[in-house]
Scaffold this motif. Structure first.
Motif, PDB file in Angstrom:
ATOM      1  N   PRO A  43       0.807  -1.230   0.000  1.00  0.00           N
ATOM      2  CA  PRO A  43       0.000   0.000   0.000  1.00  0.00           C
ATOM      3  C   PRO A  43       0.834   1.271   0.000  1.00  0.00           C
ATOM      4  O   PRO A  43       0.398   2.294  -0.552  1.00  0.00           O
ATOM      5  CB  PRO A  43      -0.838  -0.121   1.276  1.00  0.00           C
ATOM      6  CG  PRO A  43      -0.102  -1.101   2.138  1.00  0.00           C
ATOM      7  CD  PRO A  43       0.579  -2.053   1.202  1.00  0.00           C
ATOM      8  N   TYR A  44       2.017   1.212   0.607  1.00  0.00           N
ATOM      9  CA  TYR A  44       2.891   2.395   0.597  1.00  0.00           C
ATOM     10  C   TYR A  44       3.299   2.728  -0.833  1.00  0.00           C
ATOM     11  O   TYR A  44       3.219   3.881  -1.268  1.00  0.00           O
ATOM     12  CB  TYR A  44       4.115   2.137   1.478  1.00  0.00           C
ATOM     13  CG  TYR A  44       5.181   3.213   1.403  1.00  0.00           C
ATOM     14  CD1 TYR A  44       4.862   4.558   1.566  1.00  0.00           C
ATOM     15  CD2 TYR A  44       6.521   2.876   1.176  1.00  0.00           C
ATOM     16  CE1 TYR A  44       5.842   5.540   1.503  1.00  0.00           C
ATOM     17  CE2 TYR A  44       7.506   3.853   1.120  1.00  0.00           C
ATOM     18  CZ  TYR A  44       7.159   5.180   1.281  1.00  0.00           C
ATOM     19  OH  TYR A  44       8.129   6.156   1.212  1.00  0.00           O
ATOM     20  N   HIS A  45       3.716   1.721  -1.585  1.00  0.00           N
ATOM     21  CA  HIS A  45       4.137   1.933  -2.973  1.00  0.00           C
ATOM     22  C   HIS A  45       2.967   2.438  -3.819  1.00  0.00           C
ATOM     23  O   HIS A  45       3.127   3.339  -4.659  1.00  0.00           O
ATOM     24  CB  HIS A  45       4.698   0.641  -3.558  1.00  0.00           C
ATOM     25  CG  HIS A  45       5.955   0.179  -2.892  1.00  0.00           C
ATOM     26  ND1 HIS A  45       6.713  -0.880  -3.374  1.00  0.00           N
ATOM     27  CD2 HIS A  45       6.607   0.619  -1.784  1.00  0.00           C
ATOM     28  CE1 HIS A  45       7.761  -1.068  -2.584  1.00  0.00           C
ATOM     29  NE2 HIS A  45       7.708  -0.169  -1.618  1.00  0.00           N
ATOM     30  N   ILE A  46       1.804   1.843  -3.622  1.00  0.00           N
ATOM     31  CA  ILE A  46       0.626   2.247  -4.395  1.00  0.00           C
ATOM     32  C   ILE A  46       0.237   3.680  -4.048  1.00  0.00           C
ATOM     33  O   ILE A  46      -0.110   4.482  -4.930  1.00  0.00           O
ATOM     34  CB  ILE A  46      -0.530   1.260  -4.139  1.00  0.00           C
ATOM     35  CG1 ILE A  46      -0.176  -0.102  -4.747  1.00  0.00           C
ATOM     36  CG2 ILE A  46      -1.848   1.786  -4.713  1.00  0.00           C
ATOM     37  CD1 ILE A  46      -1.050  -1.239  -4.278  1.00  0.00           C
ATOM     38  N   TRP A  47       0.321   4.017  -2.779  1.00  0.00           N
ATOM     39  CA  TRP A  47       0.044   5.384  -2.337  1.00  0.00           C
ATOM     40  C   TRP A  47       0.976   6.384  -3.028  1.00  0.00           C
ATOM     41  O   TRP A  47       0.526   7.402  -3.570  1.00  0.00           O
ATOM     42  CB  TRP A  47       0.199   5.443  -0.817  1.00  0.00           C
ATOM     43  CG  TRP A  47       0.113   6.789  -0.169  1.00  0.00           C
ATOM     44  CD1 TRP A  47      -0.755   7.797  -0.472  1.00  0.00           C
ATOM     45  CD2 TRP A  47       0.916   7.264   0.918  1.00  0.00           C
ATOM     46  NE1 TRP A  47      -0.550   8.869   0.363  1.00  0.00           N
ATOM     47  CE2 TRP A  47       0.469   8.570   1.230  1.00  0.00           C
ATOM     48  CE3 TRP A  47       1.947   6.703   1.676  1.00  0.00           C
ATOM     49  CZ2 TRP A  47       1.035   9.323   2.244  1.00  0.00           C
ATOM     50  CZ3 TRP A  47       2.498   7.450   2.697  1.00  0.00           C
ATOM     51  CH2 TRP A  47       2.057   8.745   2.973  1.00  0.00           C
ATOM     52  N   VAL A  48       2.275   6.096  -3.015  1.00  0.00           N
ATOM     53  CA  VAL A  48       3.243   6.994  -3.665  1.00  0.00           C
ATOM     54  C   VAL A  48       2.880   7.197  -5.139  1.00  0.00           C
ATOM     55  O   VAL A  48       2.856   8.321  -5.644  1.00  0.00           O
ATOM     56  CB  VAL A  48       4.679   6.432  -3.536  1.00  0.00           C
ATOM     57  CG1 VAL A  48       5.653   7.229  -4.408  1.00  0.00           C
ATOM     58  CG2 VAL A  48       5.137   6.452  -2.076  1.00  0.00           C
ATOM     59  N   SER A  49       2.575   6.102  -5.832  1.00  0.00           N
ATOM     60  CA  SER A  49       2.255   6.205  -7.259  1.00  0.00           C
ATOM     61  C   SER A  49       0.991   7.031  -7.475  1.00  0.00           C
ATOM     62  O   SER A  49       0.940   7.878  -8.379  1.00  0.00           O
ATOM     63  CB  SER A  49       2.094   4.821  -7.875  1.00  0.00           C
ATOM     64  OG  SER A  49       0.905   4.180  -7.459  1.00  0.00           O
ATOM     65  N   GLU A  50      -0.027   6.815  -6.661  1.00  0.00           N
ATOM     66  CA  GLU A  50      -1.290   7.525  -6.857  1.00  0.00           C
ATOM     67  C   GLU A  50      -1.134   9.024  -6.614  1.00  0.00           C
ATOM     68  O   GLU A  50      -1.718   9.836  -7.333  1.00  0.00           O
ATOM     69  CB  GLU A  50      -2.378   6.945  -5.939  1.00  0.00           C
ATOM     70  CG  GLU A  50      -2.872   5.575  -6.357  1.00  0.00           C
ATOM     71  CD  GLU A  50      -3.550   5.567  -7.718  1.00  0.00           C
ATOM     72  OE1 GLU A  50      -4.014   6.637  -8.176  1.00  0.00           O
ATOM     73  OE2 GLU A  50      -3.611   4.493  -8.338  1.00  0.00           O
TER      74      GLU A  50
END
Length: 382
Positions: A43-50
């Motif tokens: 979720p951290y990686h997805i958050w950064v991308s979003e």
């Protein structure tokens, strides 16, 4: 619960909704883009991308995303990052409040969630800088929760799909598109469903030059079937950015160092370094102080205002620079550059100033307008 008929929307029955889901996801399985943040459920990686993908194209985001996770591999690292490194990581992406809010959210996670990214939609929504779209994207992609991710691309697709006669740019109308998506979203593959619509909206069903005949969902699309495709989405024209005149002072000392200043006012480009700049409106206000003294007005200029503000007395050059232009979402800057040579005098402690060699510019976070000024400066030095 929103009544679709009240908004002129003819919602499909369950069989048609199931068929739509299958059609969209089959297309996505064959055509989805291979993107680094789609290879993880972190979720951290997805958050950064979003957050990066807000207002920024995918091709631009990829190298920033990879570098950001290299510099800040964990939420804890992000929470504790020094401001200068944080802004350097975001340098050139614009909309810098995004990364500041990310750090505040990371600090929230460390304090309120023991350093673990929250796994419910309501908790994700509590984080600083995370609105309904981002909360839905993270919840659905990282945690497989059936939460819609409704952004401009998705609203565009929905507007055409159901001929929705409401302005997609009006915040109050978002609830309509949210309700439509809550009805349509696939409960088994919500993350893929949201990403399929994102891909569709950024390419085949884009705002400019869409290709409706290639859309995998064209036979579900009311606007396509009724020949009204060009009418949707309904959106009032944006306000034009306000033109702003900026004066930039390019001051070099006898050691070849340039004067740079950190913007500490917390507004646009706060925390970034640049050559000293002043809005022409500010300069005009200073000139107005002398409106009853014609002799002073004749001698007072932008250069003398700089000398008073910075306690420096440069020898001014007559070098001409092409004005630098840069457009933000709400402002359009035209930057006039003036050059001067100064002795390396003590700098005012009331301002955040440094003498820096051009070779060391990269050590400081500098926004795009400053980079454009540097490019114009050294173009004239060749």
């Amino acid at each position: 619960m929103l009544d679709f008929k009240d908004y002129g929307i003819e919602m499909w029955d369950d069989n048609k909704i199931s068929s739509f889901r299958r059609t969209l996801l089959a297309w996505y399985d064959n055509e989805k883009r291979d993107l680094p943040w789609r290879r993880t459920k972190n979720p951290y990686h997805i958050w950064v991308s979003e957050i990066m993908l807000q207002q920024t194209q995918v091709v631009t985001v990829i190298p920033y995303y990879e570098r950001f996770l290299d510099w800040f591999p964990t939420i804890e690292k992000l929470a504790n990052a020094p401001e200068q490194q944080l802004l350097k990581a975001w340098e050139g992406l614009g909309y810098y409040s995004r990364v500041r809010n990310m750090q505040k959210a990371a600090q929230q996670i460390m304090t309120d969630f023991d350093g673990t990214f929250p796994s419910t939609h309501s908790d994700i929504s509590k984080l600083k800088g995370i609105g309904p779209y981002t909360a839905g994207a993270i919840a659905s992609i990282a945690f497989n929760l059936p939460e819609p991710a409704v952004d401009g691309n998705v609203m565009r697709v929905m507007a055409r799909l159901f001929e929705i006669n409401y302005d997609v740019g009006e915040p109050k109308n978002r609830k309509i598109f949210q309700a439509v998506m809550e009805k349509l979203i696939d409960p088994d593959r919500p993350g893929d469903f949201n990403q399929a619509l994102m891909d569709l909206g950024t390419d085949i069903e884009s705002a400019k030059n869409p290709r409706p005949d290639e859309s995998p969902i064209r036979f579900f699309c009311a606007a396509y079937l009724n020949g009204t495709y060009d009418k949707y989405p309904i959106k009032a024209p944006k306000k034009k950015p306000k033109p702003i005149q900026i004066q930039a002072f390019i001051i070099q000392n006898e050691n070849g160092e340039f004067l740079i200043e950190k913007n500490n006012d917390g507004r646009l480009l706060g925390g970034f370094w640049s050559f000293p700049i002043m809005e022409t409106d500010f300069l005009g206000q200073q000139l107005d102080l002398f409106e009853n003294d014609s002799s002073a007005l004749e001698t007072l200029s932008k250069k003398t205002i700089f000398e008073q503000e910075y306690n420096l007395k440069p020898v001014w050059s007559e070098q001409y620079f092409t004005p630098v232009k840069h457009t933000f979402s709400h402002q359009k800057w035209t930057i006039e550059m003036v050059e001067g040579l100064s002795k390396k005098a003590p700098l005012l402690p009331s301002k955040d100033l440094l003498w820096v060699t051009p070779q060391d510019f990269d050590k400081f976070p500098m926004a795009t307008p400053q980079k454009k000024m540097v490019q114009e400066l050294f173009k004239n030095k060749k």
